[in-house]
Motif scaffolding. Structure first.
Motif, mmCIF file in Angstrom:
data_model
loop_
_atom_site.group_PDB
_atom_site.id
_atom_site.type_symbol
_atom_site.label_atom_id
_atom_site.label_comp_id
_atom_site.label_asym_id
_atom_site.label_seq_id
_atom_site.Cartn_x
_atom_site.Cartn_y
_atom_site.Cartn_z
ATOM 1 N N ASN A 1 -15.756 -2.181 -1.565
ATOM 2 C CA ASN A 1 -15.073 -0.632 -0.977
ATOM 3 C C ASN A 1 -13.615 -0.597 0.654
ATOM 4 O O ASN A 1 -14.306 -2.722 1.104
ATOM 5 C CB ASN A 1 -15.545 0.725 -1.065
ATOM 6 C CG ASN A 1 -14.892 1.460 -0.526
ATOM 7 O OD1 ASN A 1 -14.250 1.964 -1.373
ATOM 8 N ND2 ASN A 1 -14.809 2.408 0.084
ATOM 9 N N LYS A 2 -13.315 -0.399 0.973
ATOM 10 C CA LYS A 2 -12.348 -0.724 2.221
ATOM 11 C C LYS A 2 -13.699 -1.319 3.059
ATOM 12 O O LYS A 2 -14.666 -0.409 3.620
ATOM 13 C CB LYS A 2 -12.537 1.108 2.640
ATOM 14 C CG LYS A 2 -11.126 0.793 3.782
ATOM 15 C CD LYS A 2 -10.134 0.530 3.815
ATOM 16 C CE LYS A 2 -8.820 -0.207 2.797
ATOM 17 N NZ LYS A 2 -8.529 -1.840 3.380
ATOM 18 N N GLY B 1 -5.614 2.336 -3.574
ATOM 19 C CA GLY B 1 -6.180 3.424 -4.223
ATOM 20 C C GLY B 1 -6.685 2.279 -5.440
ATOM 21 O O GLY B 1 -5.249 2.600 -5.959
ATOM 22 N N PRO C 1 -8.019 3.065 -7.895
ATOM 23 C CA PRO C 1 -7.317 3.882 -9.912
ATOM 24 C C PRO C 1 -5.352 4.148 -10.150
ATOM 25 O O PRO C 1 -5.150 3.609 -10.685
ATOM 26 C CB PRO C 1 -8.075 5.624 -9.907
ATOM 27 C CG PRO C 1 -9.311 4.719 -8.822
ATOM 28 C CD PRO C 1 -8.338 3.931 -7.540
ATOM 29 N N PHE D 1 -11.385 -5.557 2.426
ATOM 30 C CA PHE D 1 -12.781 -4.698 1.995
ATOM 31 C C PHE D 1 -14.642 -5.512 2.062
ATOM 32 O O PHE D 1 -13.753 -6.496 2.598
ATOM 33 C CB PHE D 1 -12.186 -5.125 0.348
ATOM 34 C CG PHE D 1 -11.593 -3.989 -0.383
ATOM 35 C CD1 PHE D 1 -11.484 -2.693 -0.251
ATOM 36 C CD2 PHE D 1 -10.235 -4.500 -0.658
ATOM 37 C CE1 PHE D 1 -10.149 -2.009 -0.624
ATOM 38 C CE2 PHE D 1 -9.378 -4.050 -1.256
ATOM 39 C CZ PHE D 1 -9.196 -2.945 -0.806
ATOM 40 N N LEU E 1 1.196 -1.103 -0.008
ATOM 41 C CA LEU E 1 -0.107 0.348 -0.166
ATOM 42 C C LEU E 1 0.762 1.510 -0.253
ATOM 43 O O LEU E 1 0.937 2.303 0.431
ATOM 44 C CB LEU E 1 -0.991 0.528 1.359
ATOM 45 C CG LEU E 1 -2.399 -0.745 1.129
ATOM 46 C CD1 LEU E 1 -2.384 -2.385 0.994
ATOM 47 C CD2 LEU E 1 -3.219 -0.483 1.917
ATOM 48 N N ASN F 1 -9.523 6.904 1.817
ATOM 49 C CA ASN F 1 -9.059 7.453 1.254
ATOM 50 C C ASN F 1 -9.558 7.379 -0.322
ATOM 51 O O ASN F 1 -8.495 6.537 -1.271
ATOM 52 C CB ASN F 1 -7.369 8.090 1.100
ATOM 53 C CG ASN F 1 -6.504 9.504 0.702
ATOM 54 O OD1 ASN F 1 -6.118 8.752 -0.694
ATOM 55 N ND2 ASN F 1 -7.343 9.987 0.774
ATOM 56 N N THR F 2 -10.253 8.634 -1.066
ATOM 57 C CA THR F 2 -10.455 8.364 -2.191
ATOM 58 C C THR F 2 -9.695 9.887 -2.647
ATOM 59 O O THR F 2 -10.563 10.307 -3.911
ATOM 60 C CB THR F 2 -11.745 8.093 -2.622
ATOM 61 O OG1 THR F 2 -12.576 9.798 -1.860
ATOM 62 C CG2 THR F 2 -12.686 7.104 -1.584
ATOM 63 N N ILE G 1 -4.239 2.247 -7.305
ATOM 64 C CA ILE G 1 -3.248 0.676 -8.508
ATOM 65 C C ILE G 1 -3.346 0.522 -9.722
ATOM 66 O O ILE G 1 -2.278 -0.237 -10.160
ATOM 67 C CB ILE G 1 -4.126 0.082 -8.032
ATOM 68 C CG1 ILE G 1 -3.909 0.346 -6.023
ATOM 69 C CG2 ILE G 1 -3.808 -1.483 -7.575
ATOM 70 C CD1 ILE G 1 -4.991 -1.118 -5.347
ATOM 71 N N GLY H 1 -15.623 5.894 -2.128
ATOM 72 C CA GLY H 1 -14.530 5.604 -3.583
ATOM 73 C C GLY H 1 -15.567 3.723 -3.631
ATOM 74 O O GLY H 1 -16.141 2.938 -3.073
ATOM 75 N N ALA H 2 -14.499 2.766 -4.231
ATOM 76 C CA ALA H 2 -15.925 1.980 -4.888
ATOM 77 C C ALA H 2 -14.120 1.025 -5.199
ATOM 78 O O ALA H 2 -13.215 1.540 -5.888
ATOM 79 C CB ALA H 2 -16.618 1.257 -5.611
ATOM 80 N N ASP H 3 -14.181 -0.068 -5.225
ATOM 81 C CA ASP H 3 -12.991 -0.995 -5.718
ATOM 82 C C ASP H 3 -13.778 -2.018 -6.634
ATOM 83 O O ASP H 3 -12.575 -2.162 -8.240
ATOM 84 C CB ASP H 3 -11.649 -2.064 -4.473
ATOM 85 C CG ASP H 3 -11.070 -1.092 -3.759
ATOM 86 O OD1 ASP H 3 -11.680 -0.309 -3.051
ATOM 87 O OD2 ASP H 3 -10.004 -1.100 -4.231
ATOM 88 N N ALA I 1 -5.193 8.366 -4.695
ATOM 89 C CA ALA I 1 -5.751 7.192 -4.692
ATOM 90 C C ALA I 1 -6.403 7.162 -6.173
ATOM 91 O O ALA I 1 -6.973 6.167 -7.135
ATOM 92 C CB ALA I 1 -6.886 7.551 -3.929
ATOM 93 N N THR I 2 -5.771 8.577 -7.291
ATOM 94 C CA THR I 2 -6.311 8.172 -8.260
ATOM 95 C C THR I 2 -5.228 8.955 -8.906
ATOM 96 O O THR I 2 -4.583 9.532 -8.229
ATOM 97 C CB THR I 2 -7.655 9.424 -8.917
ATOM 98 O OG1 THR I 2 -6.642 9.943 -8.012
ATOM 99 C CG2 THR I 2 -8.916 8.624 -7.634
ATOM 100 N N GLN J 1 -6.209 4.489 6.887
ATOM 101 C CA GLN J 1 -5.762 6.017 5.485
ATOM 102 C C GLN J 1 -7.472 7.330 5.018
ATOM 103 O O GLN J 1 -6.794 7.959 4.626
ATOM 104 C CB GLN J 1 -6.407 4.887 4.364
ATOM 105 C CG GLN J 1 -5.547 4.110 4.442
ATOM 106 C CD GLN J 1 -6.266 2.890 4.309
ATOM 107 O OE1 GLN J 1 -6.059 2.251 5.990
ATOM 108 N NE2 GLN J 1 -5.942 1.537 3.204
#
Ligand code: MRU
Length: 351
Positions: free
Chosen positions: A259-260, A59, A61, A326, A55, A170-171, A63, A247-249, A175-176, A208
């Motif tokens: 998500n988390k 996040g 996006p 998650f 990590l 964290n989004t 990743i 956010g969303a994974d 994370a993006t 996070q």
């Protein structure tokens, strides 16, 4: 920083925390924030895989973007080979990156984009193909920067003036590639009508929310208070909260959202207090191949992430832990899903 500024002097994408430079993935080590800002230059596949697993970059996006550059790192030593031999190394590189973190759909999505370039390339040598892969990684990165802006613009008006919001994990820009997803919406809402307070769930066990979201809010000038994850329901009971946004994974075809860990409980609390619960994510987070959330692979983290804190035990030595990274929030608890293509509402039909 405006989106237009997220470029280097050659016009290549350059996020605040991650970019490609001289054959190296440069990134801010998120495990060290907020205490220290340590920059890493990753130039081996092992180092990129470790950074994703640990990590240092995280996040969904981000990743995906890191994985695209990870392909370049893993393939660059083979560019002097004949084309077929160069191509034969790709599968192993792809698999190592893919296995680093299984839940975020963006990882497999970005690797699939890189695989598509490889599959359709037939005329030219390995170096030419490598250059095409590099262009594809820049495209993945640039597109993420742009679509963050569109998500933020789509979601900002959902919140009233001087709004109070709870968020989890964290989004944001960490994370993006761009301004973020849920935190990007919050930043846009702040510009549009003002944000009175962001309550950032600390986000056990890796924090996070307290380490990263509170740090980003500070940089953005958005009022922020950290709350323990277990305080969120009581905050909703004791103050008007206009919305929860996360956010969303990965999002299944029916809208169930991974998500988390802790997101599901937050959604249950939001429903109990009639607080709207929003998810903000790129459209590519929707995995139409999965009908419902139970099919989403959920990453399990080492027990020690729960049983220790800063290297110190916080549980008896022999006590085990259950440590999913998650959870899955059922679609019926989600008021709306905000994407760059528009806002979807329950019951979800993404077609
Ligand atoms: O384990 P992490 O920190 O990678 O988890 C991140 C999240 O759960 C985020 O909410 C999600 O990836 C969306 S980031 C825009």
């Amino acid at each position: 920083m405006r989106t237009a500024d997220l470029k280097n002097s050659s016009g290549q994408p350059k996020s605040r925390h991650l970019w490609w430079e001289d054959g190296t993935l440069v990134l801010l080590d998120q495990t060290r924030l907020p205490a220290e800002e340590i920059w890493l230059r990753l130039n081996t596949l092992d180092a990129v895989v470790e950074a994703i697993y640990a990590l240092r970059v995280r996040g969904a996006p981000a990743i995906g973007i890191a994985a695209a550059y990870g392909v370049l790192v893993g393939m660059k030593e083979h560019t002097n080979l004949p084309l077929d031999e160069f191509k034969s190394h790709f599968q192993a590189v792809r698999e190592r990156l893919f296995k680093a973190r299984p839940t975020a759909v963006n990882l497999g999505w970005a690797l699939g984009k890189m695989a598509g370039i490889l599959a359709h390339f037939s005329s030219g040598n390995a170096q030419v193909l490598y250059d095409r892969l590099e262009l594809e990684a820049f495209t993945i990165h640039s597109e993420d920067i742009e679509l963050c802006d569109r998500i933020a613009a789509n979601g900002a008006s959902l919140f009233p003036p001087d709004t109070r919001i709870i968020t989890h994990c964290n989004t944001g820009f960490l994370a993006t590639g761009g301004v973020g997803t849920a935190l990007g919406v919050i930043a846009a809402a702040n510009e549009l009508n003002g944000v009175a307070m962001v309550y950032a769930d600390e986000t056990r066990p890796l924090l996070q929310g307290s380490r990263l979201t509170a740090w980003e809010c500070g940089k953005l000038g958005i009022p922020c208070r950290v709350i323990t994850d277990s305080s969120a329901a009581y905050r909703m009971a004791t103050e008007t909260i206009d919305g929860v946004i996360v956010g969303a994974d990965r999002i299944a075809a029916n809208g169930d959202t991974a998500n988390k860990i802790g997101t599901y409980g937050l959604a249950v609390a939001a429903r109990a207090h009639q607080v709207p619960f929003y998810v903000a994510a790129p459209y590519s987070t929707i995995d139409v191949d999965l009908g419902k959330g139970a099919e989403i692979p959920i990453e399990q983290r080492p027990e020690s992430e729960v049983t220790t804190f800063h290297g110190q035990p916080v549980a008896p030595q022999l006590t085990g832990a259950w440590a999913p990274a998650f959870d899955v929030t059922p679609a019926h608890l989600i008021t709306a899903i905000i994407t760059e293509s528009g806002i979807f509402r329950y019951p979800y039909d993404f077609s």
